[in-house]
Design an enzyme around this catalytic site. Sequence first.
Site, PDB file in Angstrom:
ATOM      1  N   HIS A 206      -9.244   0.877  -5.388  1.00 54.88           N
ATOM      2  CA  HIS A 206      -8.292   0.086  -4.599  1.00 54.88           C
ATOM      3  C   HIS A 206      -6.887   0.527  -4.959  1.00 54.88           C
ATOM      4  O   HIS A 206      -6.576   0.712  -6.143  1.00 54.88           O
ATOM      5  CB  HIS A 206      -8.461  -1.415  -4.869  1.00 54.88           C
ATOM      6  CG  HIS A 206      -9.838  -1.877  -4.548  1.00 54.88           C
ATOM      7  ND1 HIS A 206     -10.275  -2.022  -3.252  1.00 54.88           N
ATOM      8  CD2 HIS A 206     -10.900  -2.152  -5.350  1.00 54.88           C
ATOM      9  CE1 HIS A 206     -11.543  -2.386  -3.276  1.00 54.88           C
ATOM     10  NE2 HIS A 206     -11.946  -2.459  -4.524  1.00 54.88           N
TER      11      HIS A 206
ATOM     12  N   TYR B 154       0.798  -1.231   0.000  1.00 52.59           N
ATOM     13  CA  TYR B 154       0.000   0.000   0.000  1.00 52.59           C
ATOM     14  C   TYR B 154       0.831   1.281   0.000  1.00 52.59           C
ATOM     15  O   TYR B 154       0.267   2.381   0.039  1.00 52.59           O
ATOM     16  CB  TYR B 154      -0.951  -0.001   1.209  1.00 52.59           C
ATOM     17  CG  TYR B 154      -1.890  -1.187   1.223  1.00 52.59           C
ATOM     18  CD1 TYR B 154      -2.839  -1.356   0.201  1.00 52.59           C
ATOM     19  CD2 TYR B 154      -1.832  -2.150   2.218  1.00 52.59           C
ATOM     20  CE1 TYR B 154      -3.696  -2.439   0.189  1.00 52.59           C
ATOM     21  CE2 TYR B 154      -2.696  -3.242   2.220  1.00 52.59           C
ATOM     22  CZ  TYR B 154      -3.614  -3.386   1.208  1.00 52.59           C
ATOM     23  OH  TYR B 154      -4.466  -4.464   1.195  1.00 52.59           O
TER      24      TYR B 154
HETATM   25  C1  DQA Z   1      -7.712  -2.457  -0.670  1.00 55.16           C
HETATM   26  C2  DQA Z   1      -7.741  -3.926  -1.083  1.00 55.16           C
HETATM   27  C3  DQA Z   1      -8.549  -4.759  -0.108  1.00 55.16           C
HETATM   28  O1  DQA Z   1      -8.574  -6.124  -0.487  1.00 55.16           O
HETATM   29  C4  DQA Z   1      -7.934  -4.660   1.289  1.00 55.16           C
HETATM   30  O2  DQA Z   1      -8.723  -5.383   2.214  1.00 55.16           O
HETATM   31  C5  DQA Z   1      -7.709  -3.270   1.726  1.00 55.16           C
HETATM   32  C6  DQA Z   1      -7.214  -2.299   0.757  1.00 55.16           C
HETATM   33  C7  DQA Z   1      -6.775  -1.629  -1.576  1.00 55.16           C
HETATM   34  O3  DQA Z   1      -6.827  -0.407  -1.500  1.00 55.16           O
HETATM   35  O4  DQA Z   1      -5.979  -2.188  -2.344  1.00 55.16           O
HETATM   36  O5  DQA Z   1      -7.850  -2.960   2.903  1.00 55.16           O
HETATM   37  O6  DQA Z   1      -9.004  -1.925  -0.782  1.00 55.16           O
END
Ligand code: DQA
Length: 140
Positions: free
Chosen positions: A99, A22
């Site tokens: 995402h 992330y």
């Molecule tokens: C997310 C992807 C999701 O699977 C995960 O649970 C997240 C972050 C992303 O930003 O890539 O918390 O939404």
Amino acid sequence: MKFLVVNGVNLNMTGRREPAVYGAETLAGINREIAAFAAARGCGVEFYQSNIEGELCAAIQNADGIFDGIILNAGAYTHYSIALRDAIAAVRVPVVEVHMSNVQAREEFRKNSVLTGVCRGEILGFGKNSYILAMESFLL
Ligand code: DQA
């Protein structure tokens, strides 16, 4: 145009949580960049984050008639929250699902979103820029 950026469960941990997935930037830092992009485009933007499913539903309900679009990263709720799906379906304000990671290239359980079918579209895999691309999509 005026946008609401909604971040769901665990997104407050961005920068500290799995930085290889992330990124190293905090949510506050990402929000500052989104705000600068919005200002450069002459748009307004507000931010909301909660780890609580019902509070996220309330934020979506309350945005109806106030904002022109919602940019939503629901975190893990994406994959199973029928309540969030129903909240999105209940309002007229369009929602773009976001995402940071490419969920299609990760675990099987991340490949399904229960939200996409009631969203205007979905942007994934561009890190923090996913939010900016989502805003851009409203401006096309
Ligand atoms: C997310 C992807 C999701 O699977 C995960 O649970 C997240 C972050 C992303 O930003 O890539 O918390 O939404």
